[in-house]
Design an enzyme around this catalytic site. Structure first.
Site, mmCIF file in Angstrom:
data_model
loop_
_atom_site.group_PDB
_atom_site.id
_atom_site.type_symbol
_atom_site.label_atom_id
_atom_site.label_comp_id
_atom_site.label_asym_id
_atom_site.label_seq_id
_atom_site.Cartn_x
_atom_site.Cartn_y
_atom_site.Cartn_z
ATOM 1 N N SER A 83 0.868 -1.185 0.000
ATOM 2 C CA SER A 83 0.000 0.000 0.000
ATOM 3 C C SER A 83 0.901 1.230 0.000
ATOM 4 O O SER A 83 2.120 1.106 0.225
ATOM 5 C CB SER A 83 -0.842 0.002 1.282
ATOM 6 O OG SER A 83 -1.544 1.215 1.425
ATOM 7 N N TYR B 142 -2.202 -1.587 10.371
ATOM 8 C CA TYR B 142 -2.181 -1.685 8.897
ATOM 9 C C TYR B 142 -0.854 -1.145 8.352
ATOM 10 O O TYR B 142 -0.226 -1.769 7.498
ATOM 11 C CB TYR B 142 -3.361 -0.889 8.350
ATOM 12 C CG TYR B 142 -3.602 -1.028 6.854
ATOM 13 C CD1 TYR B 142 -4.252 -2.145 6.337
ATOM 14 C CD2 TYR B 142 -3.213 -0.021 5.964
ATOM 15 C CE1 TYR B 142 -4.499 -2.266 4.973
ATOM 16 C CE2 TYR B 142 -3.461 -0.133 4.600
ATOM 17 C CZ TYR B 142 -4.108 -1.255 4.105
ATOM 18 O OH TYR B 142 -4.347 -1.366 2.749
#
Ligand SMILES: NC(=O)c1ccc[n+]([C@@H]2O[C@H](COP(=O)([O-])OP(=O)(O)OC[C@H]3O[C@@H](n4cnc5c(N)ncnc54)[C@H](O)[C@@H]3O)[C@@H](O)[C@H]2O)c1
Length: 271
Positions: A141, A154
């Protein structure tokens, strides 16, 4: 890997978002599919949408469970005879500051996002080394190089995936396997709808947070999948997806500390 026809591709998290779009576009390109998701109904919807287009096997798999991922790898090789492409895409998040998030939720995110990628890669690696050419795509990401507050587990999981991918680049340099580290910016999927939302710096309930995310995420899942398949064909080692991802990559290189501070401040202000 220019030609995807008759290649066999594994996609985890195939029941939603980027994973579902990858399944559609890989089928269109002539690849056979091994689809996996922990959510059986959503995955069966993807399978139904692709009915008659290509050979598909589907597996209800929790990617955080090593035995389940290795059992899928055995079953996939038995059913399809070979695997050429592995896309470790399944992912989850919890929104809460680090000093409030439970150990259980932190581990959930690390186990799915990091260990899921590790199991999905290592379960197939020995076989992939026997193929004339092969592709491993591991979804990190922008959070894999720039952290966002309230999304600590995350961020950690996606930084870890980036480290795993770059180590694979070194260790597989003299093999036919290309590892692509994928770093999307905001993609309009159900990732926040599927998240555990305990807190938001910008305030508001889950619906408001989902609404803000949908406004902010400028790239469609279809375009994200298209970019990933382009990277497989072009043997790219790193892929940024979306103008937001390119802008963040440049800012992080130019003014790393200042940009981390800026993102923290803006996220707290806007949510
Ligand atoms: N949407 C974004 O803005 C964005 C940005 C950067 C990276 N990503 C990454 O892209 C990937 C795909 O996410 P998405 O946006 O399509 O989200 P999504 O929520 O729409 O899809 C994720 C899929 O993963 C599945 N899944 C969740 N836990 C699983 C488990 N334990 N085992 C197997 N499957 C599981 C879900 O059931 C779902 O079908 C994720 O790794 C995510 O972190 C997304």
């Amino acid at each position: 890997m220019e030609d995807l026809k008759n290649k066999v591709a594994v996609v985890t998290g195939a029941g939603s978002g980027i994973g579902r779009q990858l399944a559609h576009q890989l089928a269109k390109a002539g690849a056979e599919l091994v689809l996996a998701d922990v959510a059986e109904k959503k995955m069966q919807q993807t399978v139904g949408e692709l009915h008659g287009q290509t050979k598909i096997t589907s597996h209800v798999v929790d990617v955080s469970k090593k035995d389940q991922v290795y059992a899928m790898a055995d079953a996939a090789l038995k059913a399809h005879g070979q695997v050429d492409i592995v896309i470790n895409n399944a992912g989850v998040t919890v929104l809460q500051p680090l000093d409030e998030v439970s150990q259980e939720d932190f581990e959930w995110v690390m186990n799915v996002n990091f260990w899921g990628v590790v199991h999905g890669t290592l379960a197939f690696l020995k076989h992939l080394k026997t193929r004339p050419e092969a592709s491993v795509v591991n979804i990190s990401s922008v959070n894999g190089f720039i952290p966002f507050p309230n999304n600590g587990p995350y961020n950690c999981s996606k930084y870890a995936v980036y480290g795993f991918n770059e180590t694979l680049h070194q260790e597989l340099a003299d093999t036919g396997i290309v590892v692509t580290s994928v770093h999307p910016g905001g993609i309009r999927t159900d990732i926040i709808r599927n998240a555990k939302v305990h807190a938001s710096p910008g305030g508001g309930d889950k619906n408001e947070i989902v609404g803000r995310f949908d406004n902010m995420a400028r790239t469609s899942a279809e375009d994200a999948a298209k970019a990933i398949i382009g990277a497989i064909r072009g043997k790219k080692k790193k892929l940024l997806i979306g103008l937001d991802a390119y802008a963040m990559d440049i800012a992080k290189r130019l003014v790393p500390e200042e940009f981390v501070g800026f993102v923290g401040m803006m996220t707290k202000r806007l949510g």
